[in-house]
Design an enzyme around this catalytic site. Structure first.
Site, mmCIF file in Angstrom:
data_model
loop_
_atom_site.group_PDB
_atom_site.id
_atom_site.type_symbol
_atom_site.label_atom_id
_atom_site.label_comp_id
_atom_site.label_asym_id
_atom_site.label_seq_id
_atom_site.Cartn_x
_atom_site.Cartn_y
_atom_site.Cartn_z
ATOM 1 N N GLU A 54 13.588 14.722 -30.348
ATOM 2 C CA GLU A 54 13.034 15.517 -29.240
ATOM 3 C C GLU A 54 11.704 14.895 -28.817
ATOM 4 O O GLU A 54 10.919 14.428 -29.657
ATOM 5 C CB GLU A 54 12.863 16.987 -29.664
ATOM 6 C CG GLU A 54 12.644 17.882 -28.452
ATOM 7 C CD GLU A 54 12.855 19.376 -28.736
ATOM 8 O OE1 GLU A 54 13.000 19.770 -29.902
ATOM 9 O OE2 GLU A 54 12.853 20.139 -27.750
ATOM 10 N N HIS A 65 16.279 21.527 -35.945
ATOM 11 C CA HIS A 65 17.113 22.363 -35.115
ATOM 12 C C HIS A 65 17.969 21.541 -34.145
ATOM 13 O O HIS A 65 18.596 22.136 -33.235
ATOM 14 C CB HIS A 65 16.235 23.364 -34.334
ATOM 15 C CG HIS A 65 15.303 22.678 -33.347
ATOM 16 N ND1 HIS A 65 15.257 23.024 -32.012
ATOM 17 C CD2 HIS A 65 14.428 21.668 -33.474
ATOM 18 C CE1 HIS A 65 14.381 22.267 -31.375
ATOM 19 N NE2 HIS A 65 13.861 21.450 -32.246
ATOM 20 N N HIS A 110 13.081 13.007 -35.750
ATOM 21 C CA HIS A 110 13.682 13.921 -34.749
ATOM 22 C C HIS A 110 13.464 13.302 -33.380
ATOM 23 O O HIS A 110 12.365 12.828 -33.072
ATOM 24 C CB HIS A 110 12.964 15.270 -34.885
ATOM 25 C CG HIS A 110 13.380 16.335 -33.940
ATOM 26 N ND1 HIS A 110 14.626 16.414 -33.359
ATOM 27 C CD2 HIS A 110 12.699 17.420 -33.481
ATOM 28 C CE1 HIS A 110 14.687 17.482 -32.591
ATOM 29 N NE2 HIS A 110 13.525 18.101 -32.639
ATOM 30 N N ASP A 124 10.097 19.655 -37.602
ATOM 31 C CA ASP A 124 9.843 20.973 -36.984
ATOM 32 C C ASP A 124 9.827 22.100 -38.025
ATOM 33 O O ASP A 124 9.211 23.151 -37.804
ATOM 34 C CB ASP A 124 10.926 21.293 -35.947
ATOM 35 C CG ASP A 124 10.680 20.595 -34.608
ATOM 36 O OD1 ASP A 124 9.528 20.266 -34.303
ATOM 37 O OD2 ASP A 124 11.661 20.382 -33.877
ATOM 38 N N HIS A 170 8.983 24.444 -23.276
ATOM 39 C CA HIS A 170 10.350 24.728 -22.826
ATOM 40 C C HIS A 170 10.695 26.224 -22.873
ATOM 41 O O HIS A 170 11.680 26.652 -23.463
ATOM 42 C CB HIS A 170 11.413 23.844 -23.491
ATOM 43 C CG HIS A 170 11.510 23.862 -24.997
ATOM 44 N ND1 HIS A 170 11.595 25.005 -25.745
ATOM 45 C CD2 HIS A 170 11.578 22.851 -25.883
ATOM 46 C CE1 HIS A 170 11.711 24.709 -27.015
ATOM 47 N NE2 HIS A 170 11.697 23.405 -27.129
ATOM 48 N N ASP A 176 8.816 15.673 -27.868
ATOM 49 C CA ASP A 176 7.456 16.005 -28.326
ATOM 50 C C ASP A 176 7.093 15.148 -29.545
ATOM 51 O O ASP A 176 5.916 15.030 -29.890
ATOM 52 C CB ASP A 176 7.287 17.503 -28.629
ATOM 53 C CG ASP A 176 8.390 18.095 -29.485
ATOM 54 O OD1 ASP A 176 9.521 17.580 -29.458
ATOM 55 O OD2 ASP A 176 8.104 19.087 -30.182
ATOM 56 N N TYR A 217 7.191 31.228 -33.835
ATOM 57 C CA TYR A 217 7.885 29.928 -33.821
ATOM 58 C C TYR A 217 9.304 30.087 -34.363
ATOM 59 O O TYR A 217 10.267 29.585 -33.789
ATOM 60 C CB TYR A 217 7.065 28.979 -34.695
ATOM 61 C CG TYR A 217 7.534 27.553 -34.784
ATOM 62 C CD1 TYR A 217 7.099 26.595 -33.873
ATOM 63 C CD2 TYR A 217 8.364 27.149 -35.815
ATOM 64 C CE1 TYR A 217 7.496 25.274 -33.987
ATOM 65 C CE2 TYR A 217 8.765 25.828 -35.931
ATOM 66 C CZ TYR A 217 8.325 24.895 -35.021
ATOM 67 O OH TYR A 217 8.714 23.592 -35.134
ATOM 68 N N HIS A 237 4.295 20.320 -36.361
ATOM 69 C CA HIS A 237 3.508 21.205 -35.487
ATOM 70 C C HIS A 237 2.630 22.094 -36.357
ATOM 71 O O HIS A 237 3.115 22.663 -37.349
ATOM 72 C CB HIS A 237 4.401 22.124 -34.647
ATOM 73 C CG HIS A 237 5.271 21.422 -33.653
ATOM 74 N ND1 HIS A 237 4.768 20.770 -32.549
ATOM 75 C CD2 HIS A 237 6.616 21.296 -33.572
ATOM 76 C CE1 HIS A 237 5.771 20.268 -31.833
ATOM 77 N NE2 HIS A 237 6.899 20.562 -32.438
HETATM 78 FE FE1 FEO Z 1 12.348 19.911 -31.895
HETATM 79 FE FE2 FEO Z 1 8.977 19.746 -32.098
HETATM 80 O O1 FEO Z 1 10.671 19.264 -31.499
#
Ligand code: FEO
Length: 399
Positions: free
Chosen positions: A83, A147, A81, A166, A27, A85, A194, A227
């Site tokens: 999101e 986040h 989370h 994250d 993104h 991913d 990051y 991640h």
């Molecule tokens: Fe906020 Fe790795 O997604």
């Protein structure tokens, strides 16, 4: 043994995520070294999957799960989370596993419903709530706006594993699963990048979270983000880096960033750099023809000043520079000095727009900047050099 196998983290915890070696645009963030989507399997009496992966990696995750257990033995899924991913493979996982329950924060339940528009057997959990897995327990810690509003972390009490989502992550695809197997230079750079690109606007919350974790008195033996690598040694190192990023400590360093049509604005930028260098400032000159916005903000994380240059194009700023300024504004940088510069042919609006944009981003202007008609001559280049000296002297007084 199949091609995709789980990696043992503790007696009860296995990494069952996916490695995305090829992703470069996350993104709008240039993920030069790819990334991983970390999912974790907890082999408690109630087998629990913590987070999933991006949808195209569903099969890879399932293969890794199958390398240690039949997926249908999973009783619970925790979604820290929403999101995609981390939740993209959730509906596919639910279809195969048919878990008894799927746990998420209150906001997580709402956000997952807004993503998938189906009943996922979701159960909302609150901050501080514990989930009993039989021979193990998970403590949920809400990390709102770190986040996303739904973000939370899960702490496996008996194994002392913090699934930090994250938080404390980085975009880094490697065959090594543990941070202590990777060079510190790479870890620090990718953690910096990051943080600068994703977590910077939430810095005050990061500092509060670190304090909160300390106040909970929980011992973290394994820090397992969603991640990048998992931390089993020197956990204080990544936590310390995050605390230092969150404080936005700046240095006698300046980033001179611009785009250029025919080279005039670039030449002005070079003269500004020379002025900065003469004051002993560490300089990063970054042309937007070769530098990505996410690399510019990485350099800005510890810089004391930014000089932004743009030619005037159709009464406005160059599109790449407008892109960068929009990105910087959203990151809410603190204590950053700024100046603007640029060439023009006849109308010359870019300098005014740059100054306004820098002010709107909370950057403290130290000058009205310099603009030059068409091509800078010797006098204009000296003016740019002096602008660099002005910024340099300001930095010297501060750092
Ligand atoms: Fe906020 Fe790795 O997604």
């Amino acid at each position: 043994m199949g091609a995709f196998n789980a990696v043992k983290i503790t007696d009860k915890v296995y990494w069952v995520g996916a490695i995305d070696w090829g992703i470069r645009d996350f993104h709008g963030y240039l993920t030069t070294r790819g990334t991983t989507y970390n999912a974790y399997l907890v082999l408690a009496d109630k087998v629990t999957l913590v987070d999933t992966v991006k949808k195209p990696f569903f099969c890879e995750m399932m293969e890794r799960i199958k390398s240690v257990i039949e997926p249908q033995k999973i009783a619970y899924i925790v979604s820290n989370h929403s999101e995609i991913d981390h939740s993209g493979a959730l509906t596919d996982a639910i279809s195969v596993v048919k878990p008894e329950k799927v746990f998420a924060s209150v906001n997580g339940v709402e956000n997952l419903r807004a993503h998938f528009h189906e009943d996922l057997n979701l159960v909302a959990v609150k901050d501080g709530e514990k989930l009993n897995l039989g021979d193990a327990n998970i403590l949920f810690v809400e990390t709102k706006m770190l986040h996303w509003p739904d973000s939370m972390a899960s702490y496996l009490i008996e194994e002392k594993v913090l699934f930090s989502q994250d938080g404390f992550g980085m975009h880094l695809a490697t065959g090594e699963r543990f941070a202590d197997e990777i060079s510190e230079e790479i870890l620090c750079y990718e953690a910096t990048k990051y943080y600068a690109n994703i977590l910077l606007p939430f810095s005050s919350l990061i500092l509060r979270l670190i304090e909160r974790i300390k106040s909970l008195g929980i011992e973290i033996r394994i820090l397992a983000p969603d991640h990048g690598p998992i931390w089993r040694k020197e956990i204080d190192k990544i936590v310390g880096w995050y605390a230092s990023f969150a404080e936005q400590k700046r240095a006698r360093k300046a980033v001179v960033v611009y785009d250029t049509m025919w080279g005039s604005t670039a030449r002005m930028g070079s003269a500004i750099c020379e002025g900065l260098i003469s004051c002993g400032v560490s300089v990063k000159q970054m042309s937007l023809k070769s530098c990505h916005r996410s690399d510019v903000v990485t350099e800005l994380l510890d810089a004391g000043a930014i000089a932004v240059g743009s030619p005037t194009l159709n009464n406005g700023v160059f599109p790449t520079v407008a892109d960068l300024l929009t990105y910087i504004k959203g990151l809410k940088m603190k204590n950053l000095l700024g100046v603007a510069f640029g060439s023009y042919g006849w109308s010359g609006e870019a300098l005014k727009i740059l100054n306004e944009s820098l002010s709107q981003a909370g950057i403290l202007l130290v000058s009205d900047g310099v603009k030059v008609r068409f091509v800078p001559g010797e006098g204009a280049l000296k003016e740019c050099y002096s602008l660099g000296v002005l910024v340099g002297e300001n930095l010297r007084r501060r750092y």
